[in-house]
Design an enzyme around this catalytic site. Structure first.
Site, PDB file in Angstrom:
ATOM      1  N   HIS A 186       0.817  -1.223   0.000  1.00  0.00           N
ATOM      2  CA  HIS A 186       0.000   0.000   0.000  1.00  0.00           C
ATOM      3  C   HIS A 186       0.847   1.268   0.000  1.00  0.00           C
ATOM      4  O   HIS A 186       0.389   2.332   0.431  1.00  0.00           O
ATOM      5  CB  HIS A 186      -0.965   0.012   1.198  1.00  0.00           C
ATOM      6  CG  HIS A 186      -2.337   0.497   0.846  1.00  0.00           C
ATOM      7  ND1 HIS A 186      -2.928   1.574   1.457  1.00  0.00           N
ATOM      8  CD2 HIS A 186      -3.247   0.044  -0.052  1.00  0.00           C
ATOM      9  CE1 HIS A 186      -4.130   1.768   0.952  1.00  0.00           C
ATOM     10  NE2 HIS A 186      -4.344   0.848   0.032  1.00  0.00           N
ATOM     11  N   HIS A 286      -6.621  -2.549 -11.189  1.00  0.00           N
ATOM     12  CA  HIS A 286      -7.010  -2.217  -9.815  1.00  0.00           C
ATOM     13  C   HIS A 286      -8.503  -1.939  -9.782  1.00  0.00           C
ATOM     14  O   HIS A 286      -9.026  -1.216 -10.624  1.00  0.00           O
ATOM     15  CB  HIS A 286      -6.229  -0.965  -9.391  1.00  0.00           C
ATOM     16  CG  HIS A 286      -6.523  -0.473  -8.022  1.00  0.00           C
ATOM     17  ND1 HIS A 286      -7.297   0.634  -7.780  1.00  0.00           N
ATOM     18  CD2 HIS A 286      -6.116  -0.916  -6.811  1.00  0.00           C
ATOM     19  CE1 HIS A 286      -7.355   0.860  -6.475  1.00  0.00           C
ATOM     20  NE2 HIS A 286      -6.654  -0.061  -5.869  1.00  0.00           N
TER      21      HIS A 286
END
Length: 383
Positions: A186, A286
């Site tokens: 992340h 994504h």
């Protein structure tokens, strides 16, 4: 045929839907959103439509895309590209419906019958993942993704690294080696910590490590890559083919993850996918978002030889109150079987939006923002 009207709906859990209408009654849906900035993107989407789209032919998608992108002196970035993305999705939906074919037929036709999907396990701060992983595998998923860690400092002691490895080990032990596991950093780690973690996690044979560093520091990926044989994935916070150009040329990334609601929609991600293929790089769009974004991803997956796997948000920890299928009158469009989703055959994006339900949920106060984390000394931490 001309675009005559549009409406925007901010709906829970954190999505923004666009309805684009033509004068003769044709409707297309898009999902222009930056998670946590819905109101800002809503304003940008309205401005782009009013200036570049209303009164124009929706079938001239590339012409309209060029107007929206090149018609502004200041270009790119998450807000403008996300607004363009949602409009582009809606235009392709209209064109597919007008022609009576799925969008992928207009992109040259599908090259696959289905695409593998992965399922999220755990939350932002991962813990007790083994049972969750086993449940998802028992329900048919063959690939999982988890966050590697929560707050992480520039340099961490060995005990911290041990805890990260223990969590991944728990998942690997629970599901065995037949299941793929993606590990999402992340962008929380520095290159110093990312190098150490990448090397230590290699023993668990991850499917990939995602965003080992923030995209501002992508030049560090080359240094991280020499410390591991694990594929490196990134790209969710990159917004055009020009953002991906240097990354692909440097050769340190193995899988790119453009977002169909952030990186220029179907039109631009199709181009990015082709660029990646020419550099022997895989595509894994994504998509921790809503059904329109996922439907758009699948249209690109259907035509992209280098598409390897697709993210989807069913039961993801963000989806509180409403989930992926709630807004569809044909939820079977996203039926996952043995870890795959069938490429849809219906015209346009292949989904039917429950407009009455969208209007009902849009009356709610939706104000999602990502958490703000801090380190023990008070410094802001990467979320």
């Amino acid at each position: 045929m001309k675009i005559s009207d549009y409406e925007l709906f901010e709906v829970p859990p954190r999505w923004l839907f666009l309805k684009l209408s033509t004068k003769d009654g044709r409707v297309g849906w898009g999902e222009p959103i930056v998670e946590g900035m819905a109101k800002t993107v809503r304003s940008a989407t309205s401005e782009l439509i009013q200036r570049h789209v209303l009164g124009r032919n929706p079938l001239e998608i590339e012409k309209l895309w060029q107007r929206m992108y090149r018609g502004n002196f200041y270009r790119g970035g998450p807000i403008l590209m996300s607004a363009i993305s949602g409009i582009d999705q809606a235009l392709w939906d209209i064109k597919g419906k007008e022609m009576g074919v799925p969008v992928y037929e207009l992109l040259g036709g599908r090259i696959r019958d289905k695409i593998q999907v992965y399922q999220w396990i755990g939350g932002d701060k991962p813990s007790e993942l083994g049972t969750d992983a086993e449940e998802k595998v028992n329900s048919g998923f063959k690939a999982l993704k988890m966050n590697a860690t929560s707050e992480i400092s520039r340099i961490e002691p060995p005990a911290f690294m041990d805890k990260v490895c223990d969590r991944v080990s728990e998942v690997r032990d629970s599901v065995g080696k037949e299941i793929s596991i993606g590990i999402d950093f992340h962008g929380r780690a520095s290159k110093t910590t990312a190098k150490k973690l990448a090397a230590r996690l290699e023993q668990y044979e991850p499917m990939f490590i995602e965003e080992p560093v923030r995209p501002e520091n992508n030049e560090a990926l080359e240094k991280i890559a020499v410390h591991t044989e694990t594929p490196i994935a990134t790209g969710e916070r990159m917004f055009s083919r020009w953002d991906f150009k240097n990354l692909l040329e440097e050769g340190s990334v193995d899988i790119i993850q453009p977002d169909l609601s952030h990186a220029g929609g179907i039109s631009e991600v199709r181009r990015i996918a082709s660029m990646a293929e020419s550099h022997d790089v895989g595509l894994a769009p994504h998509c921790p978002l809503g059904p329109i974004a996922l439907a758009s991803c699948i249209q690109v997956d259907a035509t992209s030889r280098n598409a390897v796997i697709q993210e989807q948000s069913l039961n993801i920890h963000y989806n509180k109150g409403n989930d992926l299928l709630d807004y569809l009158s044909n939820p079977e469009a996203f039926e996952f079987q043995n870890g795959y989703i069938e490429i849809p055959k219906s015209p346009g994006l292949g989904i039917e939006i429950r407009e009455d339900y969208v209007r009902e949920k849009a009356k709610e106060n939706v104000d999602w923002h990502n958490p703000i984390w801090h380190h023990e000394d008070g410094r802001l931490a990467e979320w």
